[in-house]
Design an enzyme around this catalytic site. Structure first.
Site, PDB file in Angstrom:
ATOM      1  N   GLU A 182      44.489  47.338  39.364  1.00  0.00           N
ATOM      2  CA  GLU A 182      45.340  48.727  39.487  1.00  0.00           C
ATOM      3  C   GLU A 182      45.057  49.631  40.903  1.00  0.00           C
ATOM      4  O   GLU A 182      44.929  50.821  40.471  1.00  0.00           O
ATOM      5  CB  GLU A 182      45.066  49.449  38.233  1.00  0.00           C
ATOM      6  N   GLN A 208      18.583  44.485  36.584  1.00  0.00           N
ATOM      7  CA  GLN A 208      17.107  44.562  37.296  1.00  0.00           C
ATOM      8  C   GLN A 208      16.118  45.120  36.069  1.00  0.00           C
ATOM      9  O   GLN A 208      14.973  44.335  36.093  1.00  0.00           O
ATOM     10  CB  GLN A 208      17.135  45.804  38.413  1.00  0.00           C
ATOM     11  N   TRP A 224      47.949  36.316  39.923  1.00  0.00           N
ATOM     12  CA  TRP A 224      46.967  37.138  39.261  1.00  0.00           C
ATOM     13  C   TRP A 224      47.615  38.074  38.150  1.00  0.00           C
ATOM     14  O   TRP A 224      47.387  39.266  37.964  1.00  0.00           O
ATOM     15  CB  TRP A 224      46.376  38.067  40.279  1.00  0.00           C
ATOM     16  N   GLU A 236      51.814  39.331  44.652  1.00  0.00           N
ATOM     17  CA  GLU A 236      52.188  38.280  44.926  1.00  0.00           C
ATOM     18  C   GLU A 236      50.987  37.457  45.837  1.00  0.00           C
ATOM     19  O   GLU A 236      50.156  38.185  46.308  1.00  0.00           O
ATOM     20  CB  GLU A 236      53.337  38.217  45.734  1.00  0.00           C
ATOM     21  N   HIS A 295      16.170  44.040  33.149  1.00  0.00           N
ATOM     22  CA  HIS A 295      15.902  43.062  32.436  1.00  0.00           C
ATOM     23  C   HIS A 295      15.228  41.800  33.197  1.00  0.00           C
ATOM     24  O   HIS A 295      14.699  40.758  32.648  1.00  0.00           O
ATOM     25  CB  HIS A 295      17.157  42.222  31.991  1.00  0.00           C
TER      26      HIS A 295
HETATM   27  C1  LIG Z   1      41.647  39.466  37.364  1.00  0.00           C
HETATM   28  C2  LIG Z   1      42.743  40.134  37.873  1.00  0.00           C
HETATM   29  C3  LIG Z   1      43.750  40.475  37.094  1.00  0.00           C
HETATM   30  C4  LIG Z   1      44.776  40.925  37.815  1.00  0.00           C
HETATM   31  N1  LIG Z   1      45.901  41.338  36.901  1.00  0.00           N
HETATM   32  C5  LIG Z   1      47.207  41.491  37.628  1.00  0.00           C
HETATM   33  C6  LIG Z   1      48.506  41.878  36.889  1.00  0.00           C
HETATM   34  O1  LIG Z   1      48.239  41.767  35.351  1.00  0.00           O
HETATM   35  N2  LIG Z   1      49.355  42.122  37.371  1.00  0.00           N
HETATM   36  C7  LIG Z   1      49.421  42.411  38.633  1.00  0.00           C
HETATM   37  O2  LIG Z   1      50.537  42.452  39.072  1.00  0.00           O
HETATM   38  N3  LIG Z   1      48.188  42.170  39.583  1.00  0.00           N
HETATM   39  C8  LIG Z   1      47.114  41.695  38.880  1.00  0.00           C
HETATM   40  N4  LIG Z   1      46.224  41.798  39.710  1.00  0.00           N
HETATM   41  C9  LIG Z   1      45.966  41.857  41.196  1.00  0.00           C
HETATM   42  C10 LIG Z   1      45.432  43.187  41.582  1.00  0.00           C
HETATM   43  O3  LIG Z   1      46.186  44.289  41.360  1.00  0.00           O
HETATM   44  C11 LIG Z   1      45.395  42.880  43.197  1.00  0.00           C
HETATM   45  O4  LIG Z   1      44.413  41.894  43.329  1.00  0.00           O
HETATM   46  C12 LIG Z   1      44.906  44.150  43.747  1.00  0.00           C
HETATM   47  O5  LIG Z   1      45.863  45.207  43.748  1.00  0.00           O
HETATM   48  C13 LIG Z   1      44.597  44.056  45.258  1.00  0.00           C
HETATM   49  O6  LIG Z   1      45.811  43.532  46.109  1.00  0.00           O
HETATM   50  P1  LIG Z   1      45.439  41.940  46.924  1.00  0.00           P
HETATM   51  O7  LIG Z   1      44.580  41.045  46.050  1.00  0.00           O
HETATM   52  O8  LIG Z   1      46.605  41.528  47.470  1.00  0.00           O
HETATM   53  O9  LIG Z   1      44.450  42.492  48.160  1.00  0.00           O
HETATM   54  P2  LIG Z   1      44.900  43.006  49.395  1.00  0.00           P
HETATM   55  O10 LIG Z   1      45.871  44.164  49.245  1.00  0.00           O
HETATM   56  O11 LIG Z   1      45.192  42.013  50.426  1.00  0.00           O
HETATM   57  O12 LIG Z   1      43.421  43.751  49.881  1.00  0.00           O
HETATM   58  C14 LIG Z   1      42.646  43.049  50.516  1.00  0.00           C
HETATM   59  C15 LIG Z   1      41.510  44.139  51.124  1.00  0.00           C
HETATM   60  O13 LIG Z   1      42.130  44.967  51.771  1.00  0.00           O
HETATM   61  C16 LIG Z   1      41.959  46.479  51.813  1.00  0.00           C
HETATM   62  N5  LIG Z   1      43.283  47.290  52.189  1.00  0.00           N
HETATM   63  C17 LIG Z   1      44.519  46.691  51.986  1.00  0.00           C
HETATM   64  N6  LIG Z   1      45.263  47.671  52.667  1.00  0.00           N
HETATM   65  C18 LIG Z   1      44.448  48.798  52.996  1.00  0.00           C
HETATM   66  C19 LIG Z   1      44.857  49.952  53.473  1.00  0.00           C
HETATM   67  N7  LIG Z   1      46.206  50.520  53.576  1.00  0.00           N
HETATM   68  N8  LIG Z   1      43.701  50.899  53.723  1.00  0.00           N
HETATM   69  C20 LIG Z   1      42.411  50.473  53.548  1.00  0.00           C
HETATM   70  N9  LIG Z   1      42.190  49.084  52.976  1.00  0.00           N
HETATM   71  C21 LIG Z   1      43.327  48.312  52.582  1.00  0.00           C
HETATM   72  C22 LIG Z   1      42.004  46.498  50.286  1.00  0.00           C
HETATM   73  O14 LIG Z   1      41.272  47.646  49.522  1.00  0.00           O
HETATM   74  C23 LIG Z   1      41.149  45.289  49.983  1.00  0.00           C
HETATM   75  O15 LIG Z   1      39.481  45.560  50.164  1.00  0.00           O
HETATM   76  C24 LIG Z   1      44.888  41.220  39.096  1.00  0.00           C
HETATM   77  C25 LIG Z   1      43.896  40.864  39.776  1.00  0.00           C
HETATM   78  C26 LIG Z   1      42.554  40.205  39.391  1.00  0.00           C
HETATM   79  C27 LIG Z   1      41.358  39.874  40.028  1.00  0.00           C
END
Ligand SMILES: Cc1cc2nc3c(=O)[nH]c(=O)nc-3n(C[C@H](O)[C@H](O)[C@H](O)COP(=O)(O)OP(=O)(O)OC[C@H]3O[C@@H](n4cnc5c(N)ncnc54)[C@H](O)[C@@H]3O)c2cc1C
Length: 387
Positions: A365, A338, A155, A126, A340
């Site tokens: 994931e 690099q 996403w 979300e 290339h």
């Molecule tokens: C191209 C693409 C396709 C996707 N497809 C899907 C899909 O089909 N279905 C779906 O449901 N989702 C999908 N996603 C979403 C994806 O699974 C999430 O982006 C991912 O799980 C990370 O969640 P977030 O973006 O909310 O990042 P956040 O959870 O906000 O994390 C931001 C940063 O904080 C770090 N962080 C957060 N909590 C902690 C912790 N406890 N300890 C250490 N570090 C932490 C994370 O590692 C990250 O570096 C997709 C994303 C992309 C980019």
């Protein structure tokens, strides 16, 4: 210990390799640049039965073992990682429906999903919660003989093709711990109030759409509740993500292999200072490092897959494979760029696409940092053992 693929797995790999060479490689560069959905490739994958990879045979699927699943994702990603995305969350959700669905849900959806006539994906993330899935805000309120869902997802890959789309919701937002109030609802395409509001612009992973969704008073019958019991959604989704991590690791291996192949070929052709650049030690070191890490990532991925095939819990192994392989894919893509030189920065060369596609495997994931914490928890609790 046997590091050889079975004759069936070798045949699958060779068949996939030929499909990728004939149907994906010739168009990947152009279609990816245009952001075109590869309908023709999806049709070819359907003909091969690949939409049924994780569907049991009794519903018309291939019921493939996990090593075979890894081979499919690796080979397709060598040609175009985005195409693997069409099968990725589809296969994950097919597995989840086959594992946890009621007999009626399986009968209603799995045969169509196996042929690719129906497609699916998974809606977890979300705007305000990705890693922290227990922090989601989408709520499904019980109302008569059904649920009314309100919320927003982002996403979501394959959202425009998914029917049904499994959506993670809170059926009891007050539950503590929060996961005890979380469930998965199978939302059919066209249900009033369910709208795909926009396609998100992406660095790479072009081909499949990745979208934002709004659920505004979406009414679904009680029979849409996966497995027929509330409060099991997070556990169902986390189990499915374990298989998903093998697929992400395998995609990363495919990208790393292609980066290595491209770099090796180019290094043999390109001349500088009167000799092929493959004669320079600095280039040789890059090629050797790529080969070492790539093969390590492949072995780790097959190891995690083989554990699953042996019926053993594999969250530690699939997490380790996903983290390592995705880091290696990034490193190999950059090293290939690099090698290339300036051409590696050009949209006319494949390595530029590999460089844009690789980071998704680090994020998707479960981010690699989140997975490192999961791995560490398993190790420090003694539940996971290495060595
Ligand atoms: C191209 C693409 C396709 C996707 N497809 C899907 C899909 O089909 N279905 C779906 O449901 N989702 C999908 N996603 C979403 C994806 O699974 C999430 O982006 C991912 O799980 C990370 O969640 P977030 O973006 O909310 O990042 P956040 O959870 O906000 O994390 C931001 C940063 O904080 C770090 N962080 C957060 N909590 C902690 C912790 N406890 N300890 C250490 N570090 C932490 C994370 O590692 C990250 O570096 C997709 C994303 C992309 C980019």
């Amino acid at each position: 210990m046997d590091f050889e693929l079975s004759p069936e797995q070798r045949l699958l790999r060779d068949t996939l390799r030929a499909f990728v060479d004939q149907k994906i490689r010739p168009v990947a560069q152009e279609w990816e640049a245009e952001g075109r959905y590869p309908d023709e490739i999806a049709a070819g994958m359907a003909e091969m039965g690949l939409f049924g990879l994780t569907v049991p045979e009794e519903y018309g699927g291939l019921a493939a073992d996990m090593v075979s699943l890894a081979i499919v994702f690796e080979e397709i990603s060598r040609g175009w990682m985005g195409v693997a995305g069409i099968l990725g969350s589809h296969s994950l959700s097919c597995w989840m429906i086959a594992r946890y669905g009621t007999p009626e849900q399986k009968a209603a959806y799995l045969p169509g999903l196996a042929t690719g006539d129906r497609r699916t994906g998974i809606a977890l993330t979300e705007p305000g919660a990705g890693s922290d899935l227990q922090g989601i805000q989408t709520v499904a309120r019980r109302d008569g003989d059904g649920y009314v869902i309100n919320g927003r997802k982002t996403w979501i890959t394959n959202a425009r093709h998914a029917d049904p789309l499994p959506v993670l919701v809170k059926t009891d937002p007050a539950a503590r711990p929060a996961h005890a109030g979380m469930s998965v609802l199978l939302v059919e395409a066209g249900t009033p109030g369910f709208e795909v509001v926009r396609d998100l612009p992406k660095l790479g992973y072009r081909g499949p759409e990745t979208c934002e969704l709004v659920l505004d008073d979406v009414r679904v019958p009680a029979s849409a509740l996966l497995g027929g019991a509330e409060g099991r959604g997070l556990q169902q989704v986390l189990a499915a993500l374990e298989t998903g991590r093998v697929n992400i690791a395998a995609r990363a291996v495919g990208v790393a292999q292609e980066a290595y192949d491209q770099a090796l070929r180019y290094a043999g052709q390109r001349e500088a200072f009167g000799q092929p650049i493959s004669g320079f030690q600095a280039v040789q070191l890059k090629l050797a490092d790529m080969a070492i890490k790539l093969q390590g990532a492949r072995l780790m991925t097959y190891w995690a897959a083989a554990k699953a095939d042996a019926g053993q819990r594999n969250d530690l192994e699939s997490g380790m494979a996903k983290v390592y392989a995705s880091d290696v894919a990034q490193e190999c893509a950059f090293a290939a760029m690099q090698v290339h030189g300036g051409y590696g920065y050009s949209r006319e060369f494949t390595v530029e696409r590999l460089y844009r596609d690789a980071p998704l495997m680090v994020i998707g994931e479960g981010t690699n940092d989140i997975l490192r914490t999961v791995i560490a928890r398993a190790l420090t609790s003694g539940r996971g053992v290495v060595g």
